[in-house]
Design a protein around this motif. Structure first.
Motif, PDB file in Angstrom:
ATOM      1  N   ARG A 247      -3.960   7.936   1.382  1.00 14.61           N
ATOM      2  CA  ARG A 247      -5.236   8.530  -0.092  1.00 14.61           C
ATOM      3  C   ARG A 247      -6.176   8.689   0.101  1.00 14.61           C
ATOM      4  NH1 ARG A 247      -3.848   2.380  -0.865  1.00 14.61           N
ATOM      5  NH2 ARG A 247      -2.430   2.315  -1.040  1.00 14.61           N
TER       6      ARG A 247
ATOM      7  N   ARG B 278      -4.901  -0.861  -7.591  1.00 13.34           N
ATOM      8  CA  ARG B 278      -5.980   0.851  -6.625  1.00 13.34           C
ATOM      9  C   ARG B 278      -6.913   0.222  -7.767  1.00 13.34           C
ATOM     10  NH1 ARG B 278      -2.553   4.585  -4.485  1.00 13.34           N
ATOM     11  NH2 ARG B 278      -0.985   3.456  -3.823  1.00 13.34           N
TER      12      ARG B 278
ATOM     13  N   ASN C 117       0.967  -1.119   0.310  1.00 12.17           N
ATOM     14  CA  ASN C 117      -0.116  -0.075  -0.178  1.00 12.17           C
ATOM     15  C   ASN C 117       0.537   1.487  -0.117  1.00 12.17           C
ATOM     16  OD1 ASN C 117      -2.115  -2.051  -0.134  1.00 12.17           O
ATOM     17  ND2 ASN C 117      -2.880  -1.308   2.572  1.00 12.17           N
ATOM     18  N   GLY C 118       2.253   1.010   0.456  1.00 12.92           N
ATOM     19  CA  GLY C 118       2.993   2.423   0.287  1.00 12.92           C
ATOM     20  C   GLY C 118       2.456   2.897   1.890  1.00 12.92           C
TER      21      GLY C 118
ATOM     22  N   ASN D  10       3.630   4.393  -2.652  1.00 14.09           N
ATOM     23  CA  ASN D  10       2.182   3.499  -3.817  1.00 14.09           C
ATOM     24  C   ASN D  10       2.370   2.985  -3.559  1.00 14.09           C
ATOM     25  OD1 ASN D  10       1.459   6.718  -4.223  1.00 14.09           O
ATOM     26  ND2 ASN D  10       2.758   6.512  -6.018  1.00 14.09           N
TER      27      ASN D  10
ATOM     28  N   GLY E 156      -2.385   8.669  -4.861  1.00 13.55           N
ATOM     29  CA  GLY E 156      -1.359   8.308  -5.415  1.00 13.55           C
ATOM     30  C   GLY E 156      -0.402   9.591  -5.616  1.00 13.55           C
TER      31      GLY E 156
ATOM     32  N   ASP F 194       8.402   4.930  -5.724  1.00 15.51           N
ATOM     33  CA  ASP F 194       6.452   4.854  -6.940  1.00 15.51           C
ATOM     34  C   ASP F 194       6.464   3.831  -6.440  1.00 15.51           C
ATOM     35  OD1 ASP F 194       4.129   4.675  -8.533  1.00 15.51           O
ATOM     36  OD2 ASP F 194       5.471   2.958  -8.982  1.00 15.51           O
TER      37      ASP F 194
ATOM     38  N   GLU G 197      -7.635   5.177  -8.716  1.00 12.78           N
ATOM     39  CA  GLU G 197      -6.211   5.730  -8.609  1.00 12.78           C
ATOM     40  C   GLU G 197      -6.916   7.273  -7.983  1.00 12.78           C
ATOM     41  OE1 GLU G 197      -3.221   5.510  -8.349  1.00 12.78           O
ATOM     42  OE2 GLU G 197      -3.606   3.632  -9.380  1.00 12.78           O
TER      43      GLU G 197
END
Lengths: 216, 216
Positions: free
Chosen positions: A208, B208, A203-204, B203, B214, B199, B211
């Motif tokens: 979001r 996703r 998910n980083g 993210n 992100g 990235d 989007e």
């Protein structure tokens, strides 16, 4: 699992191939003894006589399989690479998709390191004792990662991106989590550590604006 | 940048503190020479006489600052830790938020490694020559990461999570990208590699459903 003639494990380790089950047991005992000896003393101070003694064999048996201290060290690096893969890869493949597999793989790797404290000492020494074996160990893992990421990308399981960079990044992540939570200390449940790591990989860090489609 | 009495760099390296500008230049030359000598030959085969020769000083000057080969090795590990931080941290802090900072930091680190090929050899040797210095090097970086992630989390710049796991994971990622794209080869533009890595960190790999939010 293997038939009685199966010597692939031994020959894949670079050692001379034993012809008998007893020979295979001796070879296995020598490699395990070498892991202990190199792990405790380091390459320079390790002794062939001590490896044979730890393995409970005569020095003559050592020389049946290995020409030198460097030869058994190289065989040990390949053997440990193989052991890591055999512990981790089936756990990855048993999961339904790449990201669940990655979580299971991290958990399996942390458990492996806790049971094999010598792993890091051996691989790090390889950089100096057998630079090509050190290179091949990491390159081999990275190549496997890159291919499995490309497959997952093709199946639409993960976003597209630079899978070479991702492979090295995720390998480094796992190596350092293993160093911190396996080789240096055993605090924390591998399941929790793997869950926190996979939350980062999947998910980083970015916030979001609307939570949608993340992997828990 | 520093006043003439500023000896912090030298004393932070564990060496005896030079009293004069000439002394500081000699100490700097000895540390740079040690990086070359240990980087090329490894700790065991490196020689004090060769370090002094590479630095263009007499052996007596070596012993003005260091008691032994191990002493200059330990000073060198601390010196390289400090150099990495001084190259990378200001680049991170010059960016408006943690994720942009992380990208700039990775780029700066890759450039540093390409200019200092001995870094990995020295730090990896430290595991065997000076285990405490090796531990302190990584623990120090991880502590800094953990604190900066906690600050970014408090500001709402990143999602909440286990910042100890994240710190070790991101450090490992950077170390292995530096190994692959800096120490082993210099292929690829550091900006592109850093962009691909950020990235992943920002993210994640997961698809996703929509989007949203992100970081590109």
């Amino acid at each position: 699992m293997k038939g009685p003639e199966a010597d692939e494990g031994a020959s894949a380790s670079g050692a001379k191939t034993p012809r008998t089950a007893r020979g295979r047991r001796t070879l296995r005992a020598l490699l395990d003894a070498a892991a202990d000896e190199f792990g405790e003393k380091g390459f320079h101070d390790a002794a062939i006589a001590k490896i044979a003694e730890r393995a409970g064999t005569a020095i003559g048996s050592f020389y049946t399989y290995f020409d030198s201290k460097e030869a058994i060290f190289r065989a040990l690096v390949q053997d440990m690479s193989r052991q890591v893969k055999e512990s981790v890869v089936p756990r990855i493949l048993s999961e339904p998709d790449r990201l669940s597999g990655e979580r299971a793989g991290i958990e399996a790797f942390l458990s492996f390191v806790r049971e094999h404290k010598a792993l890091y000492t051996i691989i790090d020494q390889a950089r100096f004792v057998a630079a090509d074996a050190h290179h091949d160990h990491y390159q081999g893992i990275a190549d496997g990662y890159r291919m499995s990421l490309a497959q997952a990308e093709a199946k639409g399981e993960i976003r597209s991106g630079d899978n070479e960079v991702r492979a090295w990044a995720i390998m480094g992540m796992n190596v350092f989590l293993g160093l911190r939570y396996g080789a240096w200390s055993s605090d924390g449940d591998p399941r929790d550590i793997a869950a926190a790591a996979i939350d980062l990989i999947a998910n980083g860090l970015a916030q979001r604006r609307a939570e949608s489609g993340g992997v828990a």
